[in-house]
Design a protein around this motif. Structure first.
Motif, PDB file in Angstrom:
ATOM      1  N   LYS A  25       1.357  17.357   2.634  1.00 35.48           N
ATOM      2  CA  LYS A  25       2.298  16.684   1.750  1.00 35.48           C
ATOM      3  C   LYS A  25       2.953  15.538   2.521  1.00 35.48           C
ATOM      4  O   LYS A  25       3.718  15.780   3.458  1.00 35.48           O
ATOM      5  N   CYS A  26       2.608  14.320   2.157  1.00 31.65           N
ATOM      6  CA  CYS A  26       3.164  13.177   2.879  1.00 31.65           C
ATOM      7  C   CYS A  26       3.076  11.924   2.026  1.00 31.65           C
ATOM      8  O   CYS A  26       2.332  11.863   1.048  1.00 31.65           O
ATOM      9  N   VAL A  36      -7.823   8.271  -6.687  1.00 32.50           N
ATOM     10  CA  VAL A  36      -7.591   9.686  -6.440  1.00 32.50           C
ATOM     11  C   VAL A  36      -8.737  10.235  -5.590  1.00 32.50           C
ATOM     12  O   VAL A  36      -9.917  10.088  -5.936  1.00 32.50           O
ATOM     13  N   TRP A  37      -8.382  10.881  -4.483  1.00 30.74           N
ATOM     14  CA  TRP A  37      -9.345  11.435  -3.542  1.00 30.74           C
ATOM     15  C   TRP A  37      -9.170  12.948  -3.453  1.00 30.74           C
ATOM     16  O   TRP A  37      -8.054  13.461  -3.563  1.00 30.74           O
ATOM     17  N   TYR A  38     -10.270  13.644  -3.233  1.00 30.08           N
ATOM     18  CA  TYR A  38     -10.217  15.099  -3.103  1.00 30.08           C
ATOM     19  C   TYR A  38     -11.198  15.545  -2.016  1.00 30.08           C
ATOM     20  O   TYR A  38     -12.161  14.836  -1.692  1.00 30.08           O
ATOM     21  N   ARG A  65       0.831  -1.205   0.000  1.00 30.57           N
ATOM     22  CA  ARG A  65       0.000   0.000   0.000  1.00 30.57           C
ATOM     23  C   ARG A  65       0.864   1.253   0.000  1.00 30.57           C
ATOM     24  O   ARG A  65       1.883   1.306   0.689  1.00 30.57           O
ATOM     25  N   VAL A  66       0.407   2.238  -0.748  1.00 29.25           N
ATOM     26  CA  VAL A  66       1.054   3.549  -0.759  1.00 29.25           C
ATOM     27  C   VAL A  66      -0.020   4.616  -0.620  1.00 29.25           C
ATOM     28  O   VAL A  66      -1.049   4.571  -1.309  1.00 29.25           O
ATOM     29  N   LEU A  67       0.202   5.554   0.275  1.00 29.81           N
ATOM     30  CA  LEU A  67      -0.651   6.735   0.412  1.00 29.81           C
ATOM     31  C   LEU A  67       0.206   7.949   0.091  1.00 29.81           C
ATOM     32  O   LEU A  67       1.312   8.087   0.615  1.00 29.81           O
ATOM     33  N   TYR A  73      -4.190  11.711  -2.590  1.00 21.42           N
ATOM     34  CA  TYR A  73      -5.060  12.781  -2.089  1.00 21.42           C
ATOM     35  C   TYR A  73      -4.559  14.108  -2.657  1.00 21.42           C
ATOM     36  O   TYR A  73      -3.388  14.451  -2.501  1.00 21.42           O
ATOM     37  N   VAL A  74      -5.472  14.844  -3.314  1.00 22.06           N
ATOM     38  CA  VAL A  74      -5.050  16.039  -4.050  1.00 22.06           C
ATOM     39  C   VAL A  74      -5.993  17.205  -3.778  1.00 22.06           C
ATOM     40  O   VAL A  74      -7.096  17.044  -3.234  1.00 22.06           O
TER      41      VAL A  74
END
Length: 262
Positions: free
Chosen positions: A203-204, A185-187, A116-118, A149-150
């Motif tokens: 930013k992480c 992609v989440w916003y 998993r990558v976030l 997450y953008v």
């Protein structure tokens, strides 16, 4: 006790005190004198006097053994912390500190991901380069779960569906290779309201519930190579899980919405 000399003493001072006890320079048979303690040249002699006079063990050898064990454990804990937390930097620096490069850290984290990558970022520029390591890993590991997450800015005449579709179309065209599936992609829908002044400014990167990288750098060439940016990367599973849970909790409560088609 919170003000116990031993709780703040350095490993070197702990070992020096042990050496003094073993060599007979200090006696526990009677109250420690201020003069005798001061002669050792250790930090906080008044606190050291209180510590010695309150010590339950009156055998110098026994107390010295405990002090040496405490010093070794304190050194080991410091070494573990040094290995687990590293300072990360972009841009020019004076070169005397042990720093890791932002781009190198991002590439290494993505390259080692197995499950998993976030990722969270405010802006993406030149994504074909700045996100290249992530895309390559997704190409190599088809089962890799990736959540991005953008920030989506509202347009003057567009509704939410229009603005989200426009953002995604631009991302596909300008920032993502066509042969790699899109990440999820989440916003935050609140970022579209200019009057509220809300931004998705985090930013992480979190990888496999173990590594967490928190940084001021966006996914842009400038942030990763030219701007002065600072961050820290931690091999800290508890923190990595907590950071992931914060994002997931918000999406479960509707604070983030997933873009259709991702």
């Amino acid at each position: 006790m919170h003000d116990d000399w031993s709780t703040t003493a350095s490993p070197t001072d702990l070992e020096s005190l042990a050496h003094a006890l073993e060599g007979g320079r200090l006696s526990l048979a009677q109250q420690a004198s201020t003069a005798a303690v001061q002669s050792l040249g250790l930090a906080d002699p008044a606190g050291l006097c209180r510590f010695l006079n309150a010590a339950p063990a009156r055998e110098p050898a026994a107390l010295a053994w405990c002090l040496r064990r405490l010093a070794a454990e304190r050194r080991s804990a410091h070494e573990r912390l040094t290995r687990s937390a590293q300072l990360v930097w972009s841009g020019h620096h004076e070169g005397t500190q042990p720093l890791r490069d932002t781009r190198a850290v991002l590439d290494a984290l993505c390259a080692q991901a197995t499950a998993r990558v976030l990722l969270a970022t405010y802006v993406i520029h030149n994504g074909l380069e700045s996100l290249a390591a992530l895309a390559a890993r997704m190409r190599a590991e088809p089962a890799l779960e990736v959540a991005l997450y953008v920030h989506v800015k509202g347009t003057k005449h567009g509704d939410e569906a229009h603005d989200v579709a426009a953002w995604l179309a631009h991302f596909r065209k300008a920032h993502w290779p066509g042969d790699v599936r899109l990440p999820a992609v989440w916003y935050d829908p609140a970022t579209r309201d200019a009057e509220r002044g809300t931004s998705m400014h985090a930013k992480c990167v979190v990888v496999d519930g173990r590594w967490a990288f928190v940084t001021s750098a966006n996914f842009t060439e400038a942030a990763q190579a030219r701007n002065v940016e600072v961050g820290v990367v931690l091999d800290h599973p508890a923190l990595a899980r907590a950071l992931t849970a914060q994002f997931q909790g918000l999406q479960e409560r509707g604070g983030f919405r997933r873009m259709p088609g991702t």
